[in-house]
Write an enzyme that holds these catalytic residues in place. Structure first.
Site, short mmCIF file in Angstrom:
data_model
loop_
_atom_site.label_atom_id
_atom_site.label_comp_id
_atom_site.label_asym_id
_atom_site.label_seq_id
_atom_site.Cartn_x
_atom_site.Cartn_y
_atom_site.Cartn_z
CD GLU A 216 49.20 64.47 65.17
OE1 GLU A 216 49.41 63.77 66.17
OE2 GLU A 216 48.50 65.51 65.19
CD GLU B 155 44.48 65.05 63.31
OE1 GLU B 155 44.62 65.27 64.53
OE2 GLU B 155 44.94 64.06 62.74
#
Ligand code: GAL
Length: 665
Positions: free
Chosen positions: A152, A310
């Site tokens: 991320e 995710e």
């Protein structure tokens, strides 16, 4: 991007696996449980740098060698991460200058993650060395089927305001604009006399007590996105040099709100689009937010399959009130992503942590262990993904409708001193997407770079910033036969955030044949009604018609009788303008009308509360049906439901909260 590539034969199923948090005797149990749940892919090593490079230049790969070997033996593929999302403590000791500085000018402290400045040269040296070490050791490891660069990027280090970043920003500006005069011109620095005489005068936009130049803020956001992308590229290069041949990607955070980076400009560097998505507990229609994000991912992937890296099995730990998912919700969430093109469903994380800042985050294996509702649902989901494996590799057909969403336009709207300063621009796009969804018309959500030639209806919702090329592509599409719908707050500023003069919306005035002379932002309690019964809030405009028909007019002061919605025939298409912020119900009615007028017909069953999406390949199609209501629902469908194995003729009864994937025909 690589197409036609999958890390596992069918859909991928698994999640972030952090064995380093557990004693070795748990590892063997992990593998057994993974097999029980049909897990076939796990992401390993995301935050483990400090346990691999135990001191500067001293590596201990033993545990990673062992677990990769065990996973491989257990038939579980690995998405191997470079560990740069969490630098080791010894690196902070040596080089505290890699810590990022926030907009208040404060340097952060070690102890969290992503605590690094993307422009730091020292950081880059260490991070690329770590990527190279991992690459050299595992490039040809048989378990490793894909690579996951860092984690991320930008999540906690979206923008760094340190002096090294400021210097990099100055170089970025010099490359983009050439001369300081060009920067002055682009940013309109005559305003408040902020004329620069050299690049060295331009700092990072640290907080000030009054509003900063929005063009500076916007360019700093672009620069910061580029800095993160540059970091990704540097790590990827090391992996390629080390001989990695499987796909290399990183997990994005595509949602509804503008993203932390301009992902549309990252796409060419990613071998596949991978996303992390978490539903928001306080949002009563979380599934729509999810669908919007998933559609955006498909748009970024230009319609090709993408990857859900995710999501959560239950509650997260970072919202104010972290809601446990209801029974069946994790399955609906996973299948909603898969329906919209994801090649599987991965979670954060495999086993719930005992310690650390995520000890209260749900996982596939909860603290309470195997005899739990979540574990049973995880096992069920693994079974479902296995049974629908034939769907993998198929695509969602190109929609008849497309909605354009641009992160940079969202950024341009964000800085203060706007006509409305609490107005979420992307809400307009989400409402339009929802309306098409509710009508059963497949709708794509795409960035401005997308090809617009294949759609009957093009919706341009709140595209505040538009460059000339995008405005031309949209205009051309209308001339060539598309129905183009431009809403309020589109085409207002150009790519350097300068207002397009002569009446709003400057970029589309000629196409629309209208000109707004003034914005009339509304107060929270105000609502407008149009003479066709539509209602709207938040926004109105005083519109002057130059060459268009009026479809609906405002009623009541101060715009009584003035045009609100217009239409103009252009070339073989039509250009509509919606000058006010229509309610969801009114957008639904307008979309219904537009569908009829443009021969865009429903291609999916439209049962309220039931999400329906189709994937296709080589003449075969599969209809995903997800019942988000608490009532049983009957939905038209025919074929075989791969979830239950039942034959479906004419219609299927979906239990409350239930799911089906019907192989049609
Ligand atoms: C993501 C992150 C994961 C985990 C998760 C929790 O943003 O990539 O590592 O922290 O959030 O929801």
């Amino acid at each position: 991007m690589r197409t036609n590539w999958r890390p596992t034969p069918g859909f991928a199923f698994g999640g972030d696996y952090n064995p380093e948090q557990w004693p070795r005797d748990v590892w063997a149990e992990d593998i057994r449980l993974m097999q029980e749940a049909k897990v076939n892919l796990v992401t390993v090593g995301v935050f483990s740098w400090g346990l691999l490079e135990v001191a500067d230049g001293v590596w201990d790969f033993t545990w990673l060698d062992d677990i990769l070997g065990m996973l491989h033996e257990g038939g579980i593929a690995v998405d191997l991460a470079t560990p740069t999302a969490s630098p080791p403590m010894w690196l902070y000791d040596k080089h505290p200058e890699i810590l990022p500085v926030n907009r208040e000018g404060l340097r952060s402290h070690p102890g969290a993650r992503l605590q690094w400045c993307p422009s730091s040269a020292i950081w880059r040296t260490y991070a690329t060395r770590a990527a190279a070490m991992l690459g050299q050791r595992y490039a040809t490891h048989p378990a490793v089927r894909m690579w996951h660069v860092s984690n991320e990027l930008g999540q906690a280090n979206r923008q760094c305001f340190c002096p090294e970043s400021a210097a990099a920003f100055q170089r970025w500006l010099a490359a983009r604009y050439g001369t300081i005069e060009a920067v002055n011109e682009a940013w309109g620095t005559a305003f408040w006399g902020h004329h620069y005489t050299g690049f060295a005068q331009i700092g990072a936009p640290l907080n000030a007590e009054s509003a900063l130049n929005p063009a500076l803020v916007l360019d700093f956001a672009r620069f910061s996105s580029d800095a993160l992308l540059d970091h990704f590229r540097a790590e990827k290069r090391e992996l390629l040099d080390a001989g990695v041949t499987v796909p290399i990607t990183t997990n994005l955070m595509v949602g509804v709100a503008p993203s932390v980076a301009d992902y549309a400009s990252w796409v060419d560097d990613l071998d596949l689009i991978a996303n992390d998505h978490y539903t928001i507990a306080a949002d009563p229609r979380r599934e729509r937010d999810l669908a919007f994000a998933a559609d955006r991912c498909r748009g970024l992937a230009a319609g090709q399959p993408w990857f859900l890296m995710e999501h959560s099995t239950g509650a997260v730990n970072w919202q104010v009130r972290n809601r446990a998912k209801a029974p069946g919700e994790l399955t609906r969430n996973s299948l909603a992503h898969v329906a919209r093109g994801a090649e599987g469903a991965l979670f954060f994380q495999w086993r719930a942590s005992r310690a650390g800042s995520e000890q209260w985050h749900s996982a596939m294996v909860p603290h309470a262990g195997r005899d739990t509702r979540i574990w049973r649902e995880v096992v069920d989901l693994g079974g479902i993904l296995d049974r629908i494996g034939e769907v993998a590799g198929s695509v969602v057909p190109t929609g008849q409708v497309v909605v354009i969403v641009d992160d940079v336009a969202g950024w341009a709207w964000e800085p203060p001193s706007k006509p409305l300063n609490d107005y979420p621009l992307h809400r307009i796009a989400r409402r339009w997407r929802d309306a098409w969804n509710d009508l059963g018309v497949t709708c794509d959500v795409v960035p401005t770079t997308a090809d617009l030639t294949a759609h009957r209806i093009i919706v341009v919702p709140g595209l505040y910033l538009v460059d000339d090329a995008t405005a031309t592509a949209i205009t051309d599409a209308a001339h060539n036969g598309a129905t183009v719908v431009i809403t309020h707050l589109s085409g207002i500023v150009n790519e350097v955030d300068t207002v397009r003069l002569g009446g709003y919306p400057g970029a589309f005035r000629n196409l629309l044949g209208v000109r707004a002379e003034e914005f009339l932002p509304l107060q929270h309690h105000e609502q407008v009604t149009l003479d066709n019964g539509y209602t709207a809030t938040d926004w109105a405009e005083s519109l002057i018609i130059e060459n268009a028909e009026v479809v609906a007019r405002y009623t009541g002061a101060p715009l009584e009788g003035r045009p609100a919605i217009t239409r103009r025939a252009v070339g073989s298409g039509t250009a509509w303008y919606v000058s006010t912020d229509l309610s969801e119900g009114s957008i639904h009615l307008l979309a219904q009308h537009l569908a009829g007028a443009s021969s865009a017909s429903a291609d999916l069953p439209a049962v309220p509360g039931v999400e329906a999406v189709r994937r296709v390949r080589d003449g075969q199609s599969w209809l995903f049906l997800l019942n988000h209501t608490d009532q049983d629902q009957r939905v038209p469908a025919a074929g075989v439901d791969l979830v239950s194995g039942r034959t479906v003729s004419g219609s299927i009864e979906l239990a409350a909260g239930g799911v089906a994937v019907v192989r049609e025909g």
